[in-house]
Design a protein around this motif. Structure first.
Motif, PDB file in Angstrom:
ATOM      1  N   ARG A  43       5.717   3.459   4.806  1.00 31.95           N
ATOM      2  CA  ARG A  43       4.908   2.479   5.540  1.00 31.95           C
ATOM      3  C   ARG A  43       4.448   3.088   6.856  1.00 31.95           C
ATOM      4  NH1 ARG A  43       7.677  -3.043   6.998  1.00 31.95           N
ATOM      5  NH2 ARG A  43       8.869  -1.653   8.296  1.00 31.95           N
ATOM      6  N   ASN A  44       5.304   3.815   7.525  1.00 31.44           N
ATOM      7  CA  ASN A  44       4.953   4.452   8.786  1.00 31.44           C
ATOM      8  C   ASN A  44       3.769   5.405   8.611  1.00 31.44           C
ATOM      9  OD1 ASN A  44       5.763   5.129  11.673  1.00 31.44           O
ATOM     10  ND2 ASN A  44       5.743   7.145  10.703  1.00 31.44           N
ATOM     11  N   GLU A  45       3.798   6.205   7.550  1.00 36.60           N
ATOM     12  CA  GLU A  45       2.714   7.156   7.312  1.00 36.60           C
ATOM     13  C   GLU A  45       1.395   6.433   7.040  1.00 36.60           C
ATOM     14  OE1 GLU A  45       1.760  11.112   4.616  1.00 36.60           O
ATOM     15  OE2 GLU A  45       3.487   9.858   4.098  1.00 36.60           O
ATOM     16  N   VAL A  46       1.440   5.371   6.243  1.00 36.79           N
ATOM     17  CA  VAL A  46       0.230   4.618   5.920  1.00 36.79           C
ATOM     18  C   VAL A  46      -0.349   3.956   7.170  1.00 36.79           C
ATOM     19  CG1 VAL A  46      -0.656   2.656   4.612  1.00 36.79           C
ATOM     20  CG2 VAL A  46       0.883   4.265   3.516  1.00 36.79           C
ATOM     21  N   ILE A  47       0.500   3.365   7.979  1.00 34.74           N
ATOM     22  CA  ILE A  47       0.025   2.721   9.212  1.00 34.74           C
ATOM     23  C   ILE A  47      -0.530   3.764  10.177  1.00 34.74           C
ATOM     24  CG2 ILE A  47       0.743   1.439  11.267  1.00 34.74           C
ATOM     25  CD1 ILE A  47       2.650  -0.135   9.414  1.00 34.74           C
ATOM     26  N   SER A  48       0.114   4.909  10.272  1.00 38.40           N
ATOM     27  CA  SER A  48      -0.395   5.980  11.138  1.00 38.40           C
ATOM     28  C   SER A  48      -1.773   6.434  10.688  1.00 38.40           C
ATOM     29  CB  SER A  48       0.568   7.172  11.129  1.00 38.40           C
ATOM     30  OG  SER A  48       1.786   6.835  11.750  1.00 38.40           O
ATOM     31  N   MET A  49      -1.969   6.546   9.379  1.00 35.44           N
ATOM     32  CA  MET A  49      -3.267   6.933   8.845  1.00 35.44           C
ATOM     33  C   MET A  49      -4.319   5.869   9.175  1.00 35.44           C
ATOM     34  SD  MET A  49      -1.875   8.411   5.206  1.00 35.44           S
ATOM     35  CE  MET A  49      -3.444   8.320   4.392  1.00 35.44           C
ATOM     36  N   ALA A  50      -3.951   4.603   9.067  1.00 41.89           N
ATOM     37  CA  ALA A  50      -4.884   3.518   9.370  1.00 41.89           C
ATOM     38  C   ALA A  50      -5.260   3.519  10.857  1.00 41.89           C
ATOM     39  CB  ALA A  50      -4.275   2.173   8.973  1.00 41.89           C
ATOM     40  N   LEU A  51      -4.289   3.769  11.722  1.00 40.33           N
ATOM     41  CA  LEU A  51      -4.565   3.823  13.158  1.00 40.33           C
ATOM     42  C   LEU A  51      -5.477   5.001  13.498  1.00 40.33           C
ATOM     43  CD1 LEU A  51      -1.062   2.928  14.613  1.00 40.33           C
ATOM     44  CD2 LEU A  51      -3.151   1.541  14.738  1.00 40.33           C
ATOM     45  N   GLU A  52      -5.242   6.127  12.864  1.00 38.43           N
ATOM     46  CA  GLU A  52      -6.090   7.301  13.085  1.00 38.43           C
ATOM     47  C   GLU A  52      -7.527   7.010  12.640  1.00 38.43           C
ATOM     48  OE1 GLU A  52      -6.932  11.069  14.429  1.00 38.43           O
ATOM     49  OE2 GLU A  52      -4.942  10.177  14.481  1.00 38.43           O
ATOM     50  N   PHE A  53      -7.671   6.372  11.490  1.00 39.34           N
ATOM     51  CA  PHE A  53      -8.991   6.002  10.991  1.00 39.34           C
ATOM     52  C   PHE A  53      -9.675   5.044  11.966  1.00 39.34           C
ATOM     53  CE2 PHE A  53     -11.886   3.370   8.523  1.00 39.34           C
ATOM     54  CZ  PHE A  53     -12.637   4.334   7.865  1.00 39.34           C
ATOM     55  N   ALA A  54      -8.936   4.063  12.458  1.00 42.39           N
ATOM     56  CA  ALA A  54      -9.493   3.080  13.397  1.00 42.39           C
ATOM     57  C   ALA A  54      -9.933   3.752  14.694  1.00 42.39           C
ATOM     58  CB  ALA A  54      -8.470   1.989  13.689  1.00 42.39           C
TER      59      ALA A  54
ATOM     60  N   LEU B  93       0.823  -1.204   0.000  1.00 37.87           N
ATOM     61  CA  LEU B  93       0.000   0.000   0.000  1.00 37.87           C
ATOM     62  C   LEU B  93       0.865   1.265   0.000  1.00 37.87           C
ATOM     63  CD1 LEU B  93      -2.909   1.037   0.055  1.00 37.87           C
ATOM     64  CD2 LEU B  93      -2.811   0.918   2.557  1.00 37.87           C
ATOM     65  N   ALA B  94       1.929   1.255   0.771  1.00 35.24           N
ATOM     66  CA  ALA B  94       2.839   2.402   0.809  1.00 35.24           C
ATOM     67  C   ALA B  94       3.476   2.636  -0.553  1.00 35.24           C
ATOM     68  CB  ALA B  94       3.913   2.182   1.874  1.00 35.24           C
ATOM     69  N   GLN B  95       3.881   1.561  -1.191  1.00 30.40           N
ATOM     70  CA  GLN B  95       4.490   1.675  -2.516  1.00 30.40           C
ATOM     71  C   GLN B  95       3.479   2.215  -3.531  1.00 30.40           C
ATOM     72  OE1 GLN B  95       5.734  -2.056  -4.258  1.00 30.40           O
ATOM     73  NE2 GLN B  95       7.318  -1.037  -5.458  1.00 30.40           N
ATOM     74  N   GLN B  96       2.252   1.725  -3.477  1.00 35.02           N
ATOM     75  CA  GLN B  96       1.217   2.168  -4.414  1.00 35.02           C
ATOM     76  C   GLN B  96       0.869   3.645  -4.242  1.00 35.02           C
ATOM     77  OE1 GLN B  96      -1.926  -0.689  -3.483  1.00 35.02           O
ATOM     78  NE2 GLN B  96      -1.843  -1.337  -5.628  1.00 35.02           N
ATOM     79  N   THR B  97       0.934   4.148  -3.027  1.00 40.05           N
ATOM     80  CA  THR B  97       0.520   5.524  -2.736  1.00 40.05           C
ATOM     81  C   THR B  97       1.689   6.498  -2.623  1.00 40.05           C
ATOM     82  OG1 THR B  97       0.508   5.081  -0.352  1.00 40.05           O
ATOM     83  CG2 THR B  97      -1.568   4.747  -1.561  1.00 40.05           C
ATOM     84  N   ASN B  98       2.903   5.975  -2.828  1.00 40.72           N
ATOM     85  CA  ASN B  98       4.114   6.793  -2.737  1.00 40.72           C
ATOM     86  C   ASN B  98       4.236   7.462  -1.367  1.00 40.72           C
ATOM     87  OD1 ASN B  98       6.538   7.684  -3.853  1.00 40.72           O
ATOM     88  ND2 ASN B  98       5.644   9.634  -4.458  1.00 40.72           N
ATOM     89  N   ARG B  99       3.912   6.699  -0.333  1.00 37.40           N
ATOM     90  CA  ARG B  99       4.045   7.156   1.051  1.00 37.40           C
ATOM     91  C   ARG B  99       4.908   6.147   1.805  1.00 37.40           C
ATOM     92  NH1 ARG B  99       0.358  11.127   2.216  1.00 37.40           N
ATOM     93  NH2 ARG B  99      -1.408  11.332   0.812  1.00 37.40           N
TER      94      ARG B  99
END
Length: 62
Positions: free
Chosen positions: A38-49, A30-36
């Motif tokens: 891994r830390n940023e993507v996981i942080s976004m997922a945790l915030e959403f949760a 997911l990080a590779q697909q969004t050019n972000r």
């Protein structure tokens, strides 16, 4: 689906967790697909949760 709002954090904190390798692979992809990162993507997922998680009152507090 609700929107995911992205904002900068002013006080970052670091912690370590152990997760299944398939979950790491998912977030790496997911990080590779969004050019972000891994830390940023996981942080976004945790915030959403945080905004969407609900406690089952019938769980008995476990």
């Amino acid at each position: 689906m609700e929107e995911l709002k992205i904002s900068k954090r002013t006080e970052p904190a670091m912690f370590t967790i152990r997760v299944d390798k398939s979950l790491v692979d998912f977030y790496d992809h997911l990080a590779q697909q969004t050019n972000r990162s891994r830390n940023e993507v996981i942080s976004m997922a945790l915030e959403f949760a945080r905004e969407h998680i609900r406690i089952d009152e019938n769980d008995g507090g476990k």
